[in-house]
Structures are given as structure tokens and as C-alpha cells.
Design an enzyme around this catalytic site. Structure first.
Site, short mmCIF file in Angstrom:
data_model
loop_
_atom_site.label_atom_id
_atom_site.label_comp_id
_atom_site.label_asym_id
_atom_site.label_seq_id
_atom_site.Cartn_x
_atom_site.Cartn_y
_atom_site.Cartn_z
N ASP A 103 0.83 -1.22 0.00
CA ASP A 103 0.00 0.00 0.00
C ASP A 103 0.86 1.25 0.00
OD1 ASP A 103 -2.03 -1.75 0.54
OD2 ASP A 103 -2.02 -1.32 2.70
N1 URA Z 1 -1.17 -5.54 4.42
C1 URA Z 1 -1.51 -4.24 4.36
O1 URA Z 1 -2.41 -3.79 5.05
N2 URA Z 1 -0.82 -3.45 3.54
C2 URA Z 1 0.21 -3.86 2.77
O2 URA Z 1 0.81 -3.09 2.04
C3 URA Z 1 0.54 -5.23 2.84
C4 URA Z 1 -0.17 -6.05 3.67
#
Ligand code: URA
Length: 236
Positions: A103
């Protein structure tokens, strides 16, 4: 960077000793220029090497780069609004593809490769490679939280997750290990236990660890590390 003679011998062109003669006789070009030095260093990820006018090797060579992704950039080749992870890749690796995604606000281990098959295998849910995350959140994770993760969290929208490991690290910190990659999964799992994540960093993927690679930096995986990635069983 790799020696030209080694590159050719790994591509299966003649024996190492003969390759030196072949290079000295001017039959080999690198990026369009004739090269007569067997120990000339080339960038094995991007160099265009020919022997007697025929392209050699590069497609068969798998390159994998590890990045310590910073927060604030999206895992995409381009984006009209935000910075992308590509900006942190050295110029010559910008044609590589990310293996999976993190993310925008998540930091940590992100891999890139030129090998589409490898990328596909590594992100396949069937393969279930374990990924670990360091998370910060209000409060301290309890034994009930640990049990809920082990059972398989039920997210706020009712989605059921596979069993996962939650390791409380004391006040406001936990380690989470998951084998799947749903959208915002770790954040949503902790939110389902009333622990909204304020900071998240992926610290490992399979046998690979982020280690002390600084934020925003990249490194090329060794042949041994790539072989390890490729050797994990994959049942279709
Ligand atoms: N879980 C999340 O919430 N974000 C990520 O980027 C990877 C795993």
C-alpha cells in the site's frame, strides 16, 4: 555487473576457454560495440550481447531486485497523482515489474523482476508464501487477539482470513505473519481487533529478509537467493 566471458559461458555458448578466443577475435558485441576483452564488465540485466550478430542470453537471465519501499509512493508503473516505486529503482531496472504490491503508506520489502513466470508463481495464492510485517497500533495485542489471528480473522466486512500469526511485541507493537495478500490485509486484520495501524513495514517474504537495507534503497539479489525463491514448490 558481470564479466563478459562469464555471462557468455552461463548462457551456454562454448566452453569458458574457447569463449575468450571468441571474444578476442571480435565476434562479440555489447550494446552495439565490438568488445575484445573477456574480462570486460557488463550489466547483465540490461546489456544487449550478440555473438556473430545473434542476440545472446539476456532473456534467460532472471534479475530480482529488493527495494525498501518508502511510505508515500504507490506500487504502480505510473500514476497521475502520486509518486511511484519506479522512481526509487535505478534507471536501468525501470523495465522490471513489481512482484505483488505494498500500500501507499506501507514501507518495506518489495521485489521486482524481469521474469514474469517467477513473479506469477511468487504471488500465487496457491503458493501461500509467508510474509511478515512489523506493525504499530494503539494498545497492546492480547491473547484473545492472538487466538483470533490463529483462528482466521473475520474482517469488518465479513471477509474471513486464513489462519495467521500475531506476535505481540509489547506496548503498541506487533509482528504479523500472513500467507495471503488481500487488499490492505494486515491493516484490516488489526482494525478488526480495534487496533488501527499507524505504521506498517514488511520485513520478510519467504526466506528473504529486508535486513538493514535503508529506506528508498535497492539491492540485486544474489544467484543463491534467486535459486531459493525459484525452488519453493508450486502445486498447480
Ligand atoms: N497488508 C496491508 O495492510 N498493507 C500492505 O501493504 C501489505 C499487507
Amino acid at each position: 555487473m558481470e564479466r563478459l566471458d562469464r555471462f557468455l559461458s552461463e548462457a551456454g555458448v562454448e566452453s569458458r576457454r574457447k569463449i575468450k578466443e571468441v571474444i578476442r577475435s571480435g565476434r562479440v558485441t555489447v550494446n552495439g560495440e565490438t568488445v575484445r576483452l573477456p574480462d570486460q564488465k557488463i550489466d547483465e540485466a540490461t546489456a544487449e550481447v550478440t555473438l556473430d550478430g545473434e542476440r545472446i542470453g539476456r532473456e534467460e537471465k532472471t534479475v530480482v531486485i529488493m527495494m525498501h519501499k518508502p511510505a508515500g509512493c504507490v506500487t504502480a508503473a505510473s500514476d497521475a497523482m502520486h509518486r511511484t516505486v519506479m522512481e526509487y529503482l535505478p534507471e536501468r531496472y525501470r523495465r522490471l515489474m513489481p512482484i505483488g504490491r505494498l500500500d501507499k503508506e506501507t514501507e518495506g520489502l518489495l521485489l521486482f523482476t524481469n521474469d514474469g513466470d517467477l513473479a506469477h508463481r511468487l504471488i500465487s495464492p496457491k503458493r501461500g508464501i509467508e510474509k511478515s510485517y512489523y506493525a504499530e497500533h494503539p494498545g497492546t495485542a492480547t491473547q484473545e487477539d492472538v487466538a483470533a489471528f490463529a483462528e482466521g480473522c473475520v474482517l469488518r466486512d465479513g471477509t474471513k482470513c486464513l489462519p495467521a500469526v500475531l506476535e505481540p511485541l509489547g506496548e503498541g507493537k506487533s509482528l504479523v505473519r500472513v500467507r495471503e495478500g488481500k487488499y490492505h490485509q494486515v491493516r484490516r486484520m488489526l482494525a478488526s481487533r480495534d487496533k488501527p495501524v499507524s505504521y506498517l513495514r514488511r520485513i520478510s517474504e519467504g526466506s528473504l529478509e529486508l535486513g538493514d537495507l535503508p529506506v528508498g534503497m535497492t539491492r540485486v539479489l544474489t544467484k543463491e537467493e534467486i535459486a531459493q525463491l525459484e525452488s519453493v514448490d508450486f502445486d498447480e
